[in-house]
Design an enzyme around this catalytic site. Sequence first.
Site, PDB file in Angstrom:
ATOM      1  N   SER A 189     -97.873 -59.160  -9.248  1.00 25.12           N
ATOM      2  CA  SER A 189     -97.638 -58.192  -8.184  1.00 25.12           C
ATOM      3  C   SER A 189     -96.773 -57.042  -8.681  1.00 25.12           C
ATOM      4  O   SER A 189     -96.071 -57.159  -9.695  1.00 25.12           O
ATOM      5  CB  SER A 189     -96.942 -58.864  -6.996  1.00 25.12           C
ATOM      6  OG  SER A 189     -95.659 -59.316  -7.369  1.00 25.12           O
ATOM      7  N   ASP A 242    -101.756 -57.514  -8.081  1.00 25.69           N
ATOM      8  CA  ASP A 242    -101.624 -58.060  -6.728  1.00 25.69           C
ATOM      9  C   ASP A 242    -100.607 -57.234  -5.947  1.00 25.69           C
ATOM     10  O   ASP A 242     -99.542 -56.888  -6.472  1.00 25.69           O
ATOM     11  CB  ASP A 242    -101.158 -59.521  -6.834  1.00 25.69           C
ATOM     12  CG  ASP A 242    -101.161 -60.236  -5.494  1.00 25.69           C
ATOM     13  OD1 ASP A 242    -101.996 -59.895  -4.639  1.00 25.69           O
ATOM     14  OD2 ASP A 242    -100.336 -61.153  -5.323  1.00 25.69           O
ATOM     15  N   HIS A 283     -97.167 -65.913   3.393  1.00 23.67           N
ATOM     16  CA  HIS A 283     -96.689 -65.973   2.016  1.00 23.67           C
ATOM     17  C   HIS A 283     -95.569 -66.997   1.888  1.00 23.67           C
ATOM     18  O   HIS A 283     -94.760 -67.173   2.806  1.00 23.67           O
ATOM     19  CB  HIS A 283     -96.161 -64.600   1.572  1.00 23.67           C
ATOM     20  CG  HIS A 283     -97.232 -63.615   1.252  1.00 23.67           C
ATOM     21  ND1 HIS A 283     -97.247 -62.335   1.761  1.00 23.67           N
ATOM     22  CD2 HIS A 283     -98.347 -63.715   0.476  1.00 23.67           C
ATOM     23  CE1 HIS A 283     -98.304 -61.695   1.293  1.00 23.67           C
ATOM     24  NE2 HIS A 283     -98.979 -62.508   0.518  1.00 23.67           N
TER      25      HIS A 283
END
Length: 278
Positions: free
Chosen positions: A50, A82, A178
Amino acid sequence: MQLVNGFKLMDYAKENGLVLTAFNTTNYELTAGIIRGYQEKGLGGYIAISSSNLKLSNPKIIADMVKSAMKEASVPVALHLDHGKSFEDVKACIEAGFTSIMVDASHLPFEENIEEVRRTVEYCHFYGIPVEAELGAIGGKEDDHISEEDAKTNPEDVKEFVERTSCDLLAVSIGNVHGMDLTPNLDFPLLEKIAARSSVPLVLHGGSGIPFDQVRRAKQQNLIKVNYGSDLRQAFIRTFGQAYERNHNEFDIMSLSKLAIDNVEDRVKAIITEVNEK
């Protein structure tokens, strides 16, 4: 084996009836464990990082590390950005050799989200790279970012969003979260409505907390990709934590790092097996 283009990986998934796993990395041990897990299972997928984790390195370091780990592999793996949070990150990742991109502008109002995704798509498609976008907000903890938002994807927005952005995959919010601190509760009637309106395959983030039978059920609604991060990080961290609890004077980083790779690999293989169980 060289990294494969994200479009080719999607074709591979469709041809073989797979849901592609996307495993997030941060360091070499996670990377090696992920690639070894894919190789041992004989199935391909994504390795991802990410934008927030790029603070610890940079796109070129990550790309070089993944390419090195892939030298002995013979399964198709795409390197994926990501939750790309800036256009600068997107450009840097493509320049470094990433083969799949996610732009996350889901925190913006609908029109601004479309504008940012469309800009990214135009840039990435010039280089033949697919783009994943997100519609709706997913709550929980993603790396160092904590979101209290939990705005499910509005199915009435899906068709317009996909058509106007020309995105290639759509990440949706249907009760997935998440991290491991919150409990997911997937809304399958909502997923069915979204799938009926989306002309592109769907993605679920927050896979670590979702029961595998629900992931397999979501496959029936054009799910092509599910993301895992927390599961692997726990396996990695637990290796060192348990060693410290056994011996507060432990210092053998080499042996523990090798063990951490083994533990990450085992978790990767278990997840791949469960996700694509017939």
